[in-house]
Design a protein around this motif. Structure first.
Motif, short mmCIF file in Angstrom:
data_model
loop_
_atom_site.label_atom_id
_atom_site.label_comp_id
_atom_site.label_asym_id
_atom_site.label_seq_id
_atom_site.Cartn_x
_atom_site.Cartn_y
_atom_site.Cartn_z
N PRO A 19 0.95 -1.30 -0.01
CA PRO A 19 -0.16 0.04 -0.07
C PRO A 19 0.89 1.23 -0.01
O PRO A 19 0.16 2.48 -0.29
CB PRO A 19 -0.79 -0.16 1.14
CG PRO A 19 -0.01 -1.02 2.15
CD PRO A 19 0.69 -1.72 1.50
N LEU A 45 0.80 5.84 -7.74
CA LEU A 45 0.62 5.05 -6.79
C LEU A 45 1.63 4.50 -5.91
O LEU A 45 1.33 4.19 -4.73
CB LEU A 45 -0.56 4.24 -6.75
CG LEU A 45 -2.00 4.84 -6.82
CD1 LEU A 45 -3.09 3.76 -7.28
CD2 LEU A 45 -2.40 5.45 -5.65
N GLY A 91 -0.65 -1.94 -3.97
CA GLY A 91 -1.66 -2.96 -3.42
C GLY A 91 -1.37 -4.22 -3.70
O GLY A 91 -0.16 -4.80 -3.91
N TYR A 96 -8.10 -3.80 -9.18
CA TYR A 96 -8.36 -2.66 -9.75
C TYR A 96 -6.81 -2.25 -10.28
O TYR A 96 -6.43 -1.18 -10.34
CB TYR A 96 -8.90 -1.59 -9.02
CG TYR A 96 -10.15 -1.63 -8.31
CD1 TYR A 96 -11.19 -1.76 -8.98
CD2 TYR A 96 -10.20 -1.96 -6.78
CE1 TYR A 96 -12.41 -2.24 -8.28
CE2 TYR A 96 -11.33 -2.44 -6.21
CZ TYR A 96 -12.40 -2.30 -6.91
OH TYR A 96 -13.54 -2.70 -6.40
N SER A 121 -4.46 -1.91 0.05
CA SER A 121 -4.84 -0.70 0.88
C SER A 121 -5.99 -1.12 1.59
O SER A 121 -5.98 -0.57 2.54
CB SER A 121 -5.04 0.33 -0.08
OG SER A 121 -6.09 -0.01 -0.94
N PHE A 172 -13.19 1.47 -2.62
CA PHE A 172 -11.97 1.83 -3.26
C PHE A 172 -12.38 3.05 -4.33
O PHE A 172 -13.42 3.07 -4.70
CB PHE A 172 -11.29 0.94 -4.23
CG PHE A 172 -10.59 -0.42 -3.54
CD1 PHE A 172 -11.31 -1.31 -2.85
CD2 PHE A 172 -9.36 -0.50 -3.68
CE1 PHE A 172 -10.59 -2.15 -2.25
CE2 PHE A 172 -8.62 -1.41 -3.08
CZ PHE A 172 -9.33 -2.43 -2.03
N LEU A 173 -11.52 3.70 -4.81
CA LEU A 173 -11.64 4.89 -6.01
C LEU A 173 -12.80 5.61 -5.83
O LEU A 173 -13.45 6.09 -6.82
CB LEU A 173 -11.77 4.10 -7.07
CG LEU A 173 -10.55 2.82 -7.61
CD1 LEU A 173 -11.06 1.84 -8.54
CD2 LEU A 173 -9.31 3.85 -8.26
N LYS A 201 -3.68 7.50 2.12
CA LYS A 201 -2.04 7.08 1.98
C LYS A 201 -1.82 6.05 3.14
O LYS A 201 -1.01 6.17 3.71
CB LYS A 201 -1.36 8.23 2.05
CG LYS A 201 -1.36 9.19 0.66
CD LYS A 201 -0.12 9.86 0.36
CE LYS A 201 0.03 10.12 -1.20
NZ LYS A 201 1.12 10.50 -1.52
N ALA A 231 -7.40 7.44 -0.92
CA ALA A 231 -7.86 7.36 0.40
C ALA A 231 -9.01 5.82 0.14
O ALA A 231 -9.61 5.71 -0.70
CB ALA A 231 -8.82 8.32 0.83
N MET A 232 -8.92 5.32 1.20
CA MET A 232 -9.75 3.98 1.39
C MET A 232 -10.92 4.24 2.35
O MET A 232 -10.94 4.90 3.46
CB MET A 232 -9.17 2.82 2.21
CG MET A 232 -9.66 1.41 2.48
SD MET A 232 -10.61 0.90 0.92
CE MET A 232 -8.98 0.70 -0.12
#
Ligand code: SAH
Length: 286
Positions: A19, A45, A91, A96, A121, A172-173, A201, A231-232
């Protein structure tokens, strides 16, 4: 028609970099970086420090500004020169990560490839926040998903439908679509005070940010913290369990529950409470 083997003996390794924290790559991933003749890393990333294990003279290229076709061509060309070529992804490569889009041209060219998993992540975010994603009698299911952006969601996978399970959701995303996350959870009947944690992060040394809130205020809290990328979002009925007065006990460490490595103790079982108070020793209530 059978694939014509271009027998270069080279393998492209799709390695999960983890991550963000360079220490969270697997030992196998790190060994491959140490042997790599060429590394194509996802610079948007993956921090370039992740390539610190590369040997002198290794060809290193950031794929940030490349199209899929350019990446494919780069990997194929690298295979003509080196035996070990690494595609370093954030990750885990299977989440993804456009994995199939990259492996199909390799298959077509007869080039061998393999995947080395990575710490996603989703796991890093839960770890950063000190949260569990599963909890006995609360939720035993984790859904890894996203909301529709430019990539549409397949029918039946709308967040609203998935949220109806009331299980843990790792989203995600979607940090720029928090309003859509809120709408979907409300439509699925989640309460306004349902806890949500956002980790930006996760695991990145010195820059990780953790924002805790509720369905009602998580968007405002993220705006206040200026969180708009990487961000998760974790929404889960298990969030904050470490502060609850009681939790149901896991069978795993229950004295009355025997398994291959431990006999059940009936006396201990009778004495054991069904619930564990907040004072239970850490690590014994999983
Ligand atoms: N394969 C990756 C996911 C890539 S998609 C994995 O397994 O983690 C990119 C999305 O992953 C981001 O939009 C964000 O939601 C999440 N992400 C990636 N790295 C992250 C990190 N360090 N902290 C929080 N979220 C992260």
């Amino acid at each position: 028609m059978p694939v014509v083997q271009q027998d270069t003996g080279a393998t492209v390794w799709f390695v999960g970099a983890g991550p963000g924290d360079p220490d969270l790559i697997t030992v196998k991933g790190r060994r491959l970086l140490e042997q790599a003749g060429a590394i194509l890393f996802a610079g948007s990333l993956v921090d370039e420090t992740a390539t610190q294990f590369a040997p002198a003279g290794c060809e290193i290229r950031d794929s940030k500004d490349m199209t899929l076709e350019q990446m494919s061509a780069w990997l194929r060309a690298a295979c003509a020169r080196h035996r070990t070529v690494v595609r370093l992804q954030t990750g885990d490569p299977g989440l993804y990560g456009a994995l199939v889009e990259m492996t199909r041209p390799l298959d077509a060219a007869g080039i061998a490839w393999k995947v080395v998993p990575g710490v996603s992540s989703a796991m890093a975010a839960a770890a950063a926040a000190g949260e569990t994603l599963t909890l006995p009698e609360v939720t035993q299911t984790v859904i890894l998903t996203r909301v529709a952006g430019r990539t549409p969601m397949p029918a039946g996978e709308e967040l609203e439908a998935l949220a109806a399970h009331r299980s843990t959701l790792c989203i995600f995303l979607s940090i720029t679509l928090l309003h859509e996350v809120q709408r979907a959870l409300r439509a699925a009947g989640w309460e306004e005070d349902a806890p949500i944690v956002v980790v930006q992060k996760a695991s990145w040394p010195g820059v990780e940010k953790i924002v805790r809130g509720t369905l009602a205020d998580i968007k405002r809290r993220c705006q206040d913290e200026k969180i708009a990328s990487q961000a998760m979002i974790i929404a889960s009925p298990a969030l904050g369990a470490r502060h609850w007065p009681d939790i149901a006990r896991s069978k795993l460490y229950d004295p009355g529950f025997g398994h291959r490595f431990r006999k059940p103790s009936t006396a201990a079982s009778a004495a054991a409470a069904v619930v564990i108070g907040a004072a239970a020793p850490a690590g014994e209530s999983a």
